[in-house]
Enzyme design. Sequence first.
Site, short mmCIF file in Angstrom:
data_model
loop_
_atom_site.label_atom_id
_atom_site.label_comp_id
_atom_site.label_asym_id
_atom_site.label_seq_id
_atom_site.Cartn_x
_atom_site.Cartn_y
_atom_site.Cartn_z
N ASP A 52 0.87 -1.17 0.00
CA ASP A 52 0.00 0.00 0.00
C ASP A 52 0.91 1.23 0.00
O ASP A 52 1.38 1.68 1.04
CB ASP A 52 -0.90 -0.02 1.23
CG ASP A 52 -1.93 1.11 1.25
OD1 ASP A 52 -1.69 2.14 0.58
OD2 ASP A 52 -2.95 0.98 1.94
N GLU A 145 1.33 2.62 13.19
CA GLU A 145 0.28 2.54 12.17
C GLU A 145 -0.86 1.77 12.83
O GLU A 145 -0.91 0.56 12.79
CB GLU A 145 0.81 1.83 10.92
CG GLU A 145 -0.08 2.05 9.71
CD GLU A 145 -1.23 1.07 9.64
OE1 GLU A 145 -2.26 1.31 10.34
OE2 GLU A 145 -1.13 0.09 8.91
N GLU A 154 -11.22 -2.49 14.91
CA GLU A 154 -10.06 -3.33 15.22
C GLU A 154 -8.77 -2.50 15.31
O GLU A 154 -7.68 -3.02 15.11
CB GLU A 154 -9.90 -4.44 14.18
CG GLU A 154 -10.92 -5.55 14.36
CD GLU A 154 -10.64 -6.77 13.52
OE1 GLU A 154 -10.06 -6.62 12.43
OE2 GLU A 154 -11.01 -7.87 13.94
N HIS A 294 -5.55 0.12 1.13
CA HIS A 294 -6.16 -1.15 1.55
C HIS A 294 -7.30 -0.94 2.55
O HIS A 294 -8.08 -1.86 2.80
CB HIS A 294 -5.09 -2.08 2.15
CG HIS A 294 -4.65 -1.72 3.52
ND1 HIS A 294 -3.78 -0.68 3.78
CD2 HIS A 294 -4.97 -2.24 4.74
CE1 HIS A 294 -3.57 -0.60 5.08
NE2 HIS A 294 -4.28 -1.54 5.68
#
Length: 369
Positions: A52, A145, A154, A294
Amino acid sequence: MESAGPSTHHIASDVTSTHHIAPDVTSDSMTSRDYYADSYAHFGIHEEMLKDTVRTGSYRSAIMNNGHLFKGKTVLDVGCGTGILSMFAAKAGASHVVGIDMSNIIDQAQKIIEANGFKDTITLVKGKLEEAELPIDKFDIIISEWMGYFLLYESMLDTVLLARDKYLKPEGLIFPDTAKLLFAAIEDQDYKEEKINFWDNVYGFNYSCIKDIALREPLVDTVELKAVVTDPYVIKEINLLTATKEDLTFTAPFTLTATRDDHIHAFLAWFDIVFDCTHKKVKFSTGPHAQYTHWKQTVFYTPSTIAINQGQQITGSLDCAPNARNNRDLDISISYVVGDEGEETTVDYKMCVILYSCRIPFLLQSDSW
């Protein structure tokens, strides 16, 4: 778009998960049973994120182009995964970097660190942040990240905030430090017919009991910009330097103004990320106007089609809270009224099973938003 169960495409590298991972299992000897409990140990998930270019390239730019912020500084990488952010920080001049992750992928990360000559600069710690003993008491910079679908699904933002409170020096920096969650409405008749209304008649049989379930599960999807029929609205802004865990449960009002006469079949959410502390601001968006990531976007289908005219407004609120049984899942409620005299509609959604899109991404760069 397939039901894939709990997401394994992006579960921000989980340093607080309660999943059982056998301590005597190495990443080289893991089986499918082990991967079910520790999905992040498989290289394929990291391959998707590393490829990505928006995600990884933005972090590289924010770190590597701001060596003056990293030179001689100590850095904590929360949820370090394969160690890519740790290596960016070390290459930018950090005096020492500590990466922490509880996934078995850290075994491969250690090999990667050594293969690239950072053995003396980067220390990797396997375990939960709450329980681990780190070799440094306080850090100048935290990098992570942490974002998930819909920004918070999540995600491990609460772990980053814990790291901030426990390990970040006063006046320390966080990369990234600002996140915005945005909201709009879209026309999506054909795809709603395929994914939702399909259940009304399945080979001549009534499957409508599944239709309500399908409606209440948001879809992670790539949406074309031309499908968006309202101006975007910022429903949540998070400053990582000041946010608290309690801020992640919220009610946010919104007003969406139609940009044309059309029909609305769903609401759409995405997020923007800003490295505000950098000398030259680095930022990226996961919206339909931006280059594919993504994370895609998140689609919330409405029970009925909404006819709207240019300039007309949809007003309402969005409630978001971690699920009581599993705080990685989200309970989301959207209430809305069309125009001045419409009746309020409320839909309760549950982000616990991710549905993936097979639509071809619409890649378009735009600064119009």
